[in-house]
Scaffold this active site. Structure first.
Site, PDB file in Angstrom:
ATOM      1  N   LEU A 161      70.101  64.847  73.762  1.00  0.00           N
ATOM      2  CA  LEU A 161      70.073  63.458  73.307  1.00  0.00           C
ATOM      3  C   LEU A 161      71.235  63.206  72.357  1.00  0.00           C
ATOM      4  CD1 LEU A 161      66.262  63.387  72.475  1.00  0.00           C
ATOM      5  CD2 LEU A 161      67.346  62.364  74.495  1.00  0.00           C
ATOM      6  N   HIS A 220      52.865  41.166  58.731  1.00  0.00           N
ATOM      7  CA  HIS A 220      52.137  40.441  59.775  1.00  0.00           C
ATOM      8  C   HIS A 220      52.815  39.096  60.027  1.00  0.00           C
ATOM      9  CE1 HIS A 220      48.735  38.827  62.056  1.00  0.00           C
ATOM     10  NE2 HIS A 220      48.865  37.721  61.328  1.00  0.00           N
ATOM     11  N   GLY A 226      82.701  59.873  75.037  1.00  0.00           N
ATOM     12  CA  GLY A 226      82.058  60.770  75.978  1.00  0.00           C
ATOM     13  C   GLY A 226      81.244  60.075  77.051  1.00  0.00           C
ATOM     14  N   HIS A 265      71.531  61.321  69.698  1.00  0.00           N
ATOM     15  CA  HIS A 265      71.233  61.343  68.269  1.00  0.00           C
ATOM     16  C   HIS A 265      70.986  62.763  67.765  1.00  0.00           C
ATOM     17  CE1 HIS A 265      67.682  60.166  70.672  1.00  0.00           C
ATOM     18  NE2 HIS A 265      66.965  60.904  69.865  1.00  0.00           N
ATOM     19  N   ALA A 278      63.895  60.545  81.782  1.00  0.00           N
ATOM     20  CA  ALA A 278      64.367  59.268  81.247  1.00  0.00           C
ATOM     21  C   ALA A 278      65.425  58.631  82.145  1.00  0.00           C
ATOM     22  CB  ALA A 278      64.924  59.470  79.842  1.00  0.00           C
ATOM     23  N   ASP A 310      74.598  68.517  73.669  1.00  0.00           N
ATOM     24  CA  ASP A 310      74.020  68.951  74.938  1.00  0.00           C
ATOM     25  C   ASP A 310      74.395  70.381  75.295  1.00  0.00           C
ATOM     26  OD1 ASP A 310      73.083  66.391  75.052  1.00  0.00           O
ATOM     27  OD2 ASP A 310      74.197  65.793  76.845  1.00  0.00           O
TER      28      ASP A 310
END
Length: 471
Positions: free
Chosen positions: A324, A450, A40, A326, A189, A317
């Site tokens: 979107l 970390h 698409g 996802h 966006a 859509d």
């Protein structure tokens, strides 16, 4: 081969092909109808190729700032043809992969344009450039039909794209050369990603947004931070501003801008990108003849993709925002799992993350601070700046912000919003937390590695509860 199936999906974008594959996995005899591109718009002209372009811009930006890292780089430049060629190559590779996945899962691909003639029945007009020997034109039937036809660029009067001077994202993705001056209309966006790409590559870029803030769906604080960074990078941004008129010259376009205070101005640019949103592809499908309910250019569905016509579904859509990839994929999966009779949860749109891949990146999920207050919540808000994170400083990315919004009464995470380096990869941590109905207690007790950027997510939660360490 029989033209009768259990499920036929119309449209092979991210939502469509994922729906078809999941249907096949569940044991349904499945076919998918596509008129042009496997994958698409997203894979061929949207999500994927734009990220390839933005990656080229990111590398170019780092080369320009090599000295900041104790490095040297001379005679820095770029070949726009090669940049575009790489982007198109990435798309081609993935489109080929989609074809392999459909074949692997025994999904029949019907090349052409479908029109519904009755519930569960359709006529497909064969595509002119269908692969040799592929299924094509004819009459087909299915017990269940899933419409996944996606969306196309919205066109506003006076801003009609011509493919030469006024572009949509199609033309913006394959420039033959870099425009010296560019106007981007719309700061969602799509608009901001293209504005960021072209500015990084050296164009003089102006962004016009009719609403009071850029990235209108984002938290106001995050949007303001992003605007400051984008303007520092050289973008010119006008909010509360309308493009009233475009006058095309031989090699330029003059735009008349109307500001909120009633004043106006004109700017002349080489190209204009119209990025004023998208509209669902609901035409020429026969939906109106079947009495399918639509609203503002999209098919109306419930939380499992069901329309008001038995056996007909819509996802992605064409079924409405958020538009979107996802969201489309997940919507398709729960749609066919619902058809199968599995225990599925309806789509919860508040838990769908949104990402913008400009520099700086923006990512969010859930309610903004303003929306949470509008919904009646008394909120706790936590913030943590990138400048307080060792990994961010080491990466040379000290500008950014992580913001979390909690319900003061229960500790429920209502929303998370980020701007800065790699936040589009970080946001999924908060998405998982929201889906698990995590409270601040679990997030505070979680151990984050970390040194990582993810530590800022932890610190933001701590800040909301008066326990922040590094600021």
């Amino acid at each position: 081969m029989s033209n009768a199936y259990d499920i036929i999906v119309i449209g092979a974008g991210p939502g469509g092909y994922v729906t078809a594959i999941r249907a096949a996995q569940l044991g349904f005899k499945t076919a998918i109808v596509e008129k042009k591109h496997l994958g698409g718009i997203c894979l061929n002209w949207g999500c994927i190729p734009t990220k390839a372009l933005l990656r080229s811009a990111e590398v170019y930006h780092h080369m320009e700032h090599a000295k900041d890292f104790g490095l040297s780089a001379e005679k820095i430049g770029f070949d726009m043809d090669a940049v575009v060629k790489r982007s198109r190559g990435v798309s081609k590779q993935l489109a080929t992969g989609v074809g392999f996945l459909l074949k692997k899962n025994k999904v029949d691909v019907i090349w052409g344009s479908a029109r519904l003639t009755a519930p569960g029945k359709m006529t497909v007009t064969a595509a002119d450039d269908a692969p040799k020997g592929a299924l094509g034109g004819g009459d087909y039937s299915a017990k269940h039909v899933v419409v996944a036809t996606g969306a196309r660029p919205r066109v506003l009067p006076g801003l009609e794209p011509d493919g030469k001077q006024v572009w949509t994202y199609f033309e913006a993705m394959v420039p033959k050369e870099l425009p010296k001056k560019l106007l981007v209309v719309g700061s969602g966006a799509i608009g901001i990603e293209f504005a960021s790409f072209y500015r990084t590559m050296g164009a003089e870029v102006t962004v016009v947004e009719v609403l009071p803030q850029i990235l209108p769906v984002e938290d106001a604080e995050i949007s303001a931070h992003a605007r400051k960074r984008l303007e520092k990078a050289g973008l010119k941004i006008h909010t509360d501003t309308k493009v009233a008129k475009l006058d095309k010259g031989k090699d330029s376009v003059t735009a008349t801008l109307e500001f909120k205070d009633g004043k106006s101005d004109k700017i002349t640019v080489d190209k204009v990108i119209s990025a004023v949103g998208v509209v669902g592809n609901i035409e020429k499908l026969g939906l109106e003849d079947l009495g399918v309910k639509t609203d503002r250019g999209c098919v109306v569905t419930d939380g499992l993709g069901r329309t008001n016509v038995k056996g007909l579904y819509a996802i992605g859509d064409v079924a409405g925002p958020p538009m979107l990839a996802h969201k489309a994929e997940h919507e398709g999966v729960i749609c066919v799992e619902g058809i199968k009779g599995l225990d599925v949860h309806p789509m919860d749109k508040l838990k769908i993350p949104g990402c913008t891949y400009c520099n700086p990146q923006i990512a969010s999920v859930g309610l903004t601070e303003a929306k949470a207050k509008e919904a009646g919540y008394k909120v706790r808000v936590g913030r943590f700046p990138f400048i307080g994170n060792g990994k961010a400083i080491a990466l040379g990315e000290p500008d950014g912000l992580v913001k979390t919004v909690f319900d003061d009464a229960t500790g429920q995470l209502l929303g998370a919003h980020m701007v800065g380096a790699e936040v589009t990869e970080l946001i999924q941590g908060f998405v998982v937390a929201m889906n698990l109905e995590t409270t601040e207690e679990e997030l505070i007790h979680a151990v984050f590695p970390h040194p990582t950027l993810s530590e800022m997510m932890h610190e933001s939660v701590l800040d909301a509860y008066g326990r922040v360490i590094h600021t």
